[in-house]
Design an enzyme around this catalytic site. Structure first.
Site, PDB file in Angstrom:
ATOM      1  N   ARG A 151       0.078   6.870   3.501  1.00  0.00           N
ATOM      2  CA  ARG A 151       1.520   7.193   3.511  1.00  0.00           C
ATOM      3  C   ARG A 151       1.798   8.387   4.416  1.00  0.00           C
ATOM      4  O   ARG A 151       2.736   8.357   5.234  1.00  0.00           O
ATOM      5  CB  ARG A 151       1.976   7.506   2.073  1.00  0.00           C
ATOM      6  CG  ARG A 151       3.395   8.038   1.958  1.00  0.00           C
ATOM      7  CD  ARG A 151       3.686   8.505   0.536  1.00  0.00           C
ATOM      8  NE  ARG A 151       2.809   9.577   0.106  1.00  0.00           N
ATOM      9  CZ  ARG A 151       2.999  10.870   0.393  1.00  0.00           C
ATOM     10  NH1 ARG A 151       4.041  11.250   1.109  1.00  0.00           N
ATOM     11  NH2 ARG A 151       2.155  11.789  -0.037  1.00  0.00           N
ATOM     12  N   ARG A 152       0.998   9.437   4.285  1.00  0.00           N
ATOM     13  CA  ARG A 152       1.197  10.605   5.135  1.00  0.00           C
ATOM     14  C   ARG A 152       0.864  10.290   6.584  1.00  0.00           C
ATOM     15  O   ARG A 152       1.575  10.710   7.500  1.00  0.00           O
ATOM     16  CB  ARG A 152       0.334  11.768   4.625  1.00  0.00           C
ATOM     17  CG  ARG A 152       0.799  12.331   3.292  1.00  0.00           C
ATOM     18  CD  ARG A 152      -0.191  13.306   2.710  1.00  0.00           C
ATOM     19  NE  ARG A 152       0.269  13.853   1.431  1.00  0.00           N
ATOM     20  CZ  ARG A 152      -0.522  14.277   0.472  1.00  0.00           C
ATOM     21  NH1 ARG A 152      -1.849  14.231   0.633  1.00  0.00           N
ATOM     22  NH2 ARG A 152      -0.030  14.760  -0.654  1.00  0.00           N
ATOM     23  N   CYS A 182      -2.777   2.340  -3.356  1.00  0.00           N
ATOM     24  CA  CYS A 182      -3.023   3.286  -2.270  1.00  0.00           C
ATOM     25  C   CYS A 182      -3.647   2.598  -1.060  1.00  0.00           C
ATOM     26  O   CYS A 182      -3.926   3.226  -0.052  1.00  0.00           O
ATOM     27  CB  CYS A 182      -3.896   4.449  -2.739  1.00  0.00           C
ATOM     28  SG  CYS A 182      -5.632   4.059  -2.790  1.00  0.00           S
ATOM     29  N   LYS A 233       0.776  10.573  -9.662  1.00  0.00           N
ATOM     30  CA  LYS A 233       0.672   9.744  -8.458  1.00  0.00           C
ATOM     31  C   LYS A 233      -0.671   9.017  -8.376  1.00  0.00           C
ATOM     32  O   LYS A 233      -0.810   8.045  -7.633  1.00  0.00           O
ATOM     33  CB  LYS A 233       0.910  10.576  -7.191  1.00  0.00           C
ATOM     34  CG  LYS A 233      -0.127  11.615  -6.867  1.00  0.00           C
ATOM     35  CD  LYS A 233       0.302  12.438  -5.646  1.00  0.00           C
ATOM     36  CE  LYS A 233      -0.704  13.522  -5.309  1.00  0.00           C
ATOM     37  NZ  LYS A 233      -1.984  12.997  -4.826  1.00  0.00           N
ATOM     38  N   ASP A 234      -1.666   9.479  -9.152  1.00  0.00           N
ATOM     39  CA  ASP A 234      -2.971   8.828  -9.162  1.00  0.00           C
ATOM     40  C   ASP A 234      -3.117   7.811 -10.289  1.00  0.00           C
ATOM     41  O   ASP A 234      -4.167   7.184 -10.426  1.00  0.00           O
ATOM     42  CB  ASP A 234      -4.086   9.871  -9.320  1.00  0.00           C
ATOM     43  CG  ASP A 234      -4.199  10.798  -8.117  1.00  0.00           C
ATOM     44  OD1 ASP A 234      -3.779  10.395  -7.016  1.00  0.00           O
ATOM     45  OD2 ASP A 234      -4.700  11.931  -8.280  1.00  0.00           O
ATOM     46  N   ARG A 273     -11.339  14.092   2.770  1.00  0.00           N
ATOM     47  CA  ARG A 273     -11.606  13.875   1.352  1.00  0.00           C
ATOM     48  C   ARG A 273     -12.120  15.165   0.723  1.00  0.00           C
ATOM     49  O   ARG A 273     -12.419  16.127   1.396  1.00  0.00           O
ATOM     50  CB  ARG A 273     -12.646  12.753   1.168  1.00  0.00           C
ATOM     51  CG  ARG A 273     -12.166  11.350   1.522  1.00  0.00           C
ATOM     52  CD  ARG A 273     -11.204  10.765   0.505  1.00  0.00           C
ATOM     53  NE  ARG A 273     -11.678  10.883  -0.863  1.00  0.00           N
ATOM     54  CZ  ARG A 273     -12.583  10.105  -1.438  1.00  0.00           C
ATOM     55  NH1 ARG A 273     -13.131   9.122  -0.740  1.00  0.00           N
ATOM     56  NH2 ARG A 273     -12.940  10.294  -2.694  1.00  0.00           N
ATOM     57  N   GLY A 274     -12.256  15.148  -0.600  1.00  0.00           N
ATOM     58  CA  GLY A 274     -12.735  16.325  -1.316  1.00  0.00           C
ATOM     59  C   GLY A 274     -11.610  16.954  -2.111  1.00  0.00           C
ATOM     60  O   GLY A 274     -10.444  16.607  -1.954  1.00  0.00           O
ATOM     61  N   THR A 287     -12.083  22.324  -1.196  1.00  0.00           N
ATOM     62  CA  THR A 287     -12.934  21.804  -0.121  1.00  0.00           C
ATOM     63  C   THR A 287     -12.106  21.505   1.118  1.00  0.00           C
ATOM     64  O   THR A 287     -12.516  21.801   2.251  1.00  0.00           O
ATOM     65  CB  THR A 287     -13.655  20.527  -0.585  1.00  0.00           C
ATOM     66  OG1 THR A 287     -14.495  20.831  -1.694  1.00  0.00           O
ATOM     67  CG2 THR A 287     -14.507  19.938   0.541  1.00  0.00           C
ATOM     68  N   ARG A 288     -10.945  20.937   0.933  1.00  0.00           N
ATOM     69  CA  ARG A 288     -10.086  20.596   2.069  1.00  0.00           C
ATOM     70  C   ARG A 288      -9.625  21.862   2.799  1.00  0.00           C
ATOM     71  O   ARG A 288      -9.590  21.900   4.031  1.00  0.00           O
ATOM     72  CB  ARG A 288      -8.889  19.772   1.586  1.00  0.00           C
ATOM     73  CG  ARG A 288      -9.285  18.440   0.991  1.00  0.00           C
ATOM     74  CD  ARG A 288      -8.084  17.621   0.553  1.00  0.00           C
ATOM     75  NE  ARG A 288      -8.508  16.465  -0.221  1.00  0.00           N
ATOM     76  CZ  ARG A 288      -7.755  15.392  -0.439  1.00  0.00           C
ATOM     77  NH1 ARG A 288      -6.541  15.323   0.072  1.00  0.00           N
ATOM     78  NH2 ARG A 288      -8.204  14.391  -1.159  1.00  0.00           N
ATOM     79  N   SER A 323      -4.366  10.100   3.051  1.00  0.00           N
ATOM     80  CA  SER A 323      -3.240   9.297   2.588  1.00  0.00           C
ATOM     81  C   SER A 323      -2.674   8.432   3.711  1.00  0.00           C
ATOM     82  O   SER A 323      -2.248   8.941   4.757  1.00  0.00           O
ATOM     83  CB  SER A 323      -2.144  10.223   2.054  1.00  0.00           C
ATOM     84  OG  SER A 323      -0.909   9.557   1.968  1.00  0.00           O
TER      85      SER A 323
END
Length: 314
Positions: free
Chosen positions: A129-130, A241, A81-82, A147-148, A152-153, A127
């Site tokens: 999209r989310r 994105c 996806k990236d 982010r992270g 981290t998240r 995101s």
């Protein structure tokens, strides 16, 4: 070839993915030495700005690609996806692996599912999209950028910065992190359509027949069909994105079902479309579905979405 070098980011998920590919290749090719070359990308360094404002997901692949073009590595393992739709000359997408769980998931210390989130709950995701799909069903939610890397998240969630965060189920499963939070709840694709390529690994390679032969053992036929449909849809819409697009193709026997969603990041305007076909349609069905939404005005909607994404609101 006796030695193959994998260029990889240094995050735990990136290292897991590269170590997984390393182990599979060494198992398939006894005597082959596979080495990891770890490096940091621009996307890993800039953690205080939404991806849509700093150039998109290609920020996680550029340095790896440059190392491959310099001859310092043969392949790079990415979350598909990236992976951008276009590749620099001399590089190509060599492998698409079997998919993990394609769904997004909600992680929370307090609430077991989206329906349990109270009015005004703070949800973390970067995101678009989310964000779009969350606000479509729950316009009361407060969406904040997150982010992270995965660890981290999760730490930010546990420290109380968010009531819930949204991540890909695949990454959580691969790292075995579901037990790190009280509630790990995959979200039905009927509620949140995943990103193109979600849950598959994409192996980018130098355009070399020997390298391609070595890595080709990791290809998965169903994943190739599904993700080629999804990537074709994105290509027609010219969507990266910087715009919110969800598209998911699912192979069931000889049939294939595709669902897509796009719209404004704040969820105020949404366009959905779906299509069923046979597996043999996979080279055309993604483009056909994309043309259906283009005919309904998708390009104009996405232009507005990009302007909104680049505004100070997000």
């Amino acid at each position: 070839m006796k030695k193959l070098v994998i260029a990889t980011r240094g995050s735990k998920l990136a290292l897991w993915q590269s170590e997984h590919v390393k182990a599979e290749l060494e198992k398939a090719h006894p005597g082959l030495e596979v080495e990891l070359s770890v490096m940091m990308t621009k996307g890993d360094k800039i953690l205080d700005t939404p991806l849509a404002k700093i150039g998109g997901k290609g920020l996680f692949t550029k340095e790896l690609e440059e190392a491959m073009l310099r001859g310092e590595a043969h392949i790079a393992v990415h979350s598909l996806k990236d992976v951008p739709m276009e590749f620099p000359e001399g590089l190509k997408l060599g492998v698409i692996t079997k998919r993990e769980d394609v769904r997004d998931a909600m992680l929370s210390e307090k609430y077991s599912c989206l329906d349990e989130l109270p009015n005004g709950a703070v949800v973390g995701t970067t995101s678009l999209r989310r964000r779009m799909q969350l606000l479509k069903i729950r316009p009361d939610l407060i969406i904040k950028n997150l982010r992270g890397n995965v660890n981290t998240r999760i730490r930010k969630l546990k420290e109380g910065e968010f009531d819930a965060i949204i991540l890909a189920s695949a990454g959580i499963n691969r790292l075995g992190l579901a037990s790190e939070v009280r509630y790990f709840s995959p979200i039905s694709k009927e509620i949140m359509i995943p990103a193109s390529g979600q849950a598959a690994l994409g192996i980018e390679i130098v355009d070399n027949p020997e390298v391609e032969r070595i890595v080709s053992v990791l290809n998965d036929s169903d994943a190739i069909v599904e993700t080629m449909v999804e990537r074709a849809f994105i290509t027609v819409l010219e969507g990266g994105c910087q715009v919110p697009i969800g598209v998911n193709a699912e192979v069931k026997g000889d049939s294939i079902q595709v669902k897509a969603i796009l719209g404004l990041p704040d969820g105020s305007e949404i366009m959905t479309e779906s299509m069923n076909g046979t597996r043999t349609d996979y080279l055309t069905i993604g483009k056909t579905l994309a043309q259906k939404v283009v005919d309904k005005g998708a390009k104009g909607l996405l232009e507005r979405a990009e302007k909104m994404a680049l505004s100070e609101v997000f």
